[in-house]
Scaffold this active site. Sequence first.
Site, PDB file in Angstrom:
ATOM      1  N   ASN A   1       0.003   0.397  -4.173  1.00 58.85           N
ATOM      2  CA  ASN A   1      -1.371  -0.045  -4.427  1.00 58.85           C
ATOM      3  C   ASN A   1      -1.640  -0.033  -5.931  1.00 58.85           C
ATOM      4  O   ASN A   1      -1.127   0.818  -6.673  1.00 58.85           O
ATOM      5  CB  ASN A   1      -2.396   0.795  -3.662  1.00 58.85           C
ATOM      6  CG  ASN A   1      -2.269   2.286  -3.864  1.00 58.85           C
ATOM      7  OD1 ASN A   1      -1.195   2.817  -4.104  1.00 58.85           O
ATOM      8  ND2 ASN A   1      -3.387   2.982  -3.758  1.00 58.85           N
ATOM      9  N   ILE A   2      -2.426  -1.009  -6.365  1.00 50.80           N
ATOM     10  CA  ILE A   2      -2.756  -1.158  -7.783  1.00 50.80           C
ATOM     11  C   ILE A   2      -4.273  -1.295  -7.867  1.00 50.80           C
ATOM     12  O   ILE A   2      -4.834  -2.325  -7.462  1.00 50.80           O
ATOM     13  CB  ILE A   2      -2.057  -2.392  -8.391  1.00 50.80           C
ATOM     14  CG1 ILE A   2      -0.531  -2.285  -8.188  1.00 50.80           C
ATOM     15  CG2 ILE A   2      -2.404  -2.515  -9.879  1.00 50.80           C
ATOM     16  CD1 ILE A   2       0.239  -3.552  -8.548  1.00 50.80           C
ATOM     17  N   GLU A   3      -4.922  -0.223  -8.319  1.00 48.81           N
ATOM     18  CA  GLU A   3      -6.390  -0.206  -8.329  1.00 48.81           C
ATOM     19  C   GLU A   3      -6.938  -0.829  -9.612  1.00 48.81           C
ATOM     20  O   GLU A   3      -6.193  -1.137 -10.557  1.00 48.81           O
ATOM     21  CB  GLU A   3      -6.886   1.236  -8.140  1.00 48.81           C
ATOM     22  CG  GLU A   3      -6.445   1.772  -6.785  1.00 48.81           C
ATOM     23  CD  GLU A   3      -7.022   3.131  -6.433  1.00 48.81           C
ATOM     24  OE1 GLU A   3      -7.510   3.842  -7.333  1.00 48.81           O
ATOM     25  OE2 GLU A   3      -6.974   3.486  -5.240  1.00 48.81           O
TER      26      GLU A   3
ATOM     27  N   CYS B   1      -3.657  -3.747  -2.218  1.00 49.76           N
ATOM     28  CA  CYS B   1      -2.945  -2.757  -1.414  1.00 49.76           C
ATOM     29  C   CYS B   1      -1.429  -2.875  -1.619  1.00 49.76           C
ATOM     30  O   CYS B   1      -0.911  -3.918  -2.021  1.00 49.76           O
ATOM     31  CB  CYS B   1      -3.233  -2.960   0.071  1.00 49.76           C
ATOM     32  SG  CYS B   1      -4.920  -2.604   0.563  1.00 49.76           S
TER      33      CYS B   1
ATOM     34  N   GLU C   1       0.875  -3.086   0.645  1.00 51.45           N
ATOM     35  CA  GLU C   1       1.499  -4.077   1.530  1.00 51.45           C
ATOM     36  C   GLU C   1       1.442  -5.466   0.920  1.00 51.45           C
ATOM     37  O   GLU C   1       2.424  -6.222   0.928  1.00 51.45           O
ATOM     38  CB  GLU C   1       0.773  -4.119   2.886  1.00 51.45           C
ATOM     39  CG  GLU C   1       0.797  -2.807   3.649  1.00 51.45           C
ATOM     40  CD  GLU C   1      -0.405  -1.914   3.338  1.00 51.45           C
ATOM     41  OE1 GLU C   1      -0.785  -1.777   2.157  1.00 51.45           O
ATOM     42  OE2 GLU C   1      -0.959  -1.334   4.293  1.00 51.45           O
TER      43      GLU C   1
ATOM     44  N   CYS D   1      -4.673  -2.213   6.262  1.00 49.69           N
ATOM     45  CA  CYS D   1      -6.072  -2.678   6.319  1.00 49.69           C
ATOM     46  C   CYS D   1      -6.116  -4.093   6.895  1.00 49.69           C
ATOM     47  O   CYS D   1      -5.093  -4.781   7.027  1.00 49.69           O
ATOM     48  CB  CYS D   1      -6.711  -2.619   4.939  1.00 49.69           C
ATOM     49  SG  CYS D   1      -6.317  -4.036   3.886  1.00 49.69           S
TER      50      CYS D   1
ATOM     51  N   CYS E   1      -4.662  -6.956   4.727  1.00 50.54           N
ATOM     52  CA  CYS E   1      -3.189  -6.967   4.726  1.00 50.54           C
ATOM     53  C   CYS E   1      -2.643  -7.506   6.043  1.00 50.54           C
ATOM     54  O   CYS E   1      -1.642  -8.223   6.061  1.00 50.54           O
ATOM     55  CB  CYS E   1      -2.640  -5.580   4.432  1.00 50.54           C
ATOM     56  SG  CYS E   1      -2.929  -5.078   2.717  1.00 50.54           S
TER      57      CYS E   1
HETATM   58  N1  THU Z   1      -4.610   1.014   0.489  1.00 54.24           N
HETATM   59  C1  THU Z   1      -3.389   0.419   0.608  1.00 54.24           C
HETATM   60  O1  THU Z   1      -2.639   0.285  -0.371  1.00 54.24           O
HETATM   61  N2  THU Z   1      -3.032  -0.040   1.832  1.00 54.24           N
HETATM   62  C2  THU Z   1      -3.794   0.042   2.961  1.00 54.24           C
HETATM   63  O2  THU Z   1      -3.415  -0.479   4.009  1.00 54.24           O
HETATM   64  C3  THU Z   1      -5.050   0.776   2.926  1.00 54.24           C
HETATM   65  C4  THU Z   1      -5.531   1.192   1.581  1.00 54.24           C
HETATM   66  C5  THU Z   1      -5.017   1.530  -0.841  1.00 54.24           C
HETATM   67  C6  THU Z   1      -6.147   0.783  -1.481  1.00 54.24           C
HETATM   68  C7  THU Z   1      -6.733   1.836  -2.403  1.00 54.24           C
HETATM   69  O3  THU Z   1      -6.038   1.793  -3.630  1.00 54.24           O
HETATM   70  C8  THU Z   1      -6.435   3.158  -1.705  1.00 54.24           C
HETATM   71  O4  THU Z   1      -5.457   2.866  -0.720  1.00 54.24           O
HETATM   72  C9  THU Z   1      -7.641   3.797  -1.055  1.00 54.24           C
HETATM   73  O5  THU Z   1      -8.266   2.914  -0.192  1.00 54.24           O
END
Ligand code: THU
Length: 135
Positions: free
Chosen positions: A42-44, A53, A55, A91, A94
């Site tokens: 994940n890259i915020e 996300c 995925e 999620c 994804c």
């Molecule tokens: N996140 C994912 O990378 N994949 C998911 O299926 C659910 C959520 C990440 C997004 C965010 O950076 C962190 O998890 C918290 O929601």
Amino acid sequence: MTKEELVKAAVGAMAKAYAPYSGFQVGAALLCEDGTVYTGCNIENAGFSATVCAERTAFFKAVSDGKMHFSAIAICGGKNGILSGDILPPCGICRQVMREFCSDDFLIHMPYDQGIKTHTLAELLPLSFAPESIR
Ligand code: THU
């Protein structure tokens, strides 16, 4: 490539997560039909909605490399890089991205403290809106 090996690759990808806002690190490992594996994290973003996300990172890396046929994905995550004991289901966004490139029998492996829980894409996204829907 076994599901255990795919999970191991996903756990490795967790360490690359850029998650300064949630502290929740996620890793994914996507298995292509030709046997290659693409990992993602994940890259915020400070503009939260721009976060991507793990995925989707894995899918977009693979598709941008010309891969179009996929068999399975492993997904894991946890706060501050410590693997959660619970499954991490993908999620909704994804799941929709998976549906663009994968068939109903695409496998989603989710490790937890008792082993690995596996579902097909059809189980996680029933009655889906798919490329065929707009043909
Ligand atoms: N996140 C994912 O990378 N994949 C998911 O299926 C659910 C959520 C990440 C997004 C965010 O950076 C962190 O998890 C918290 O929601």
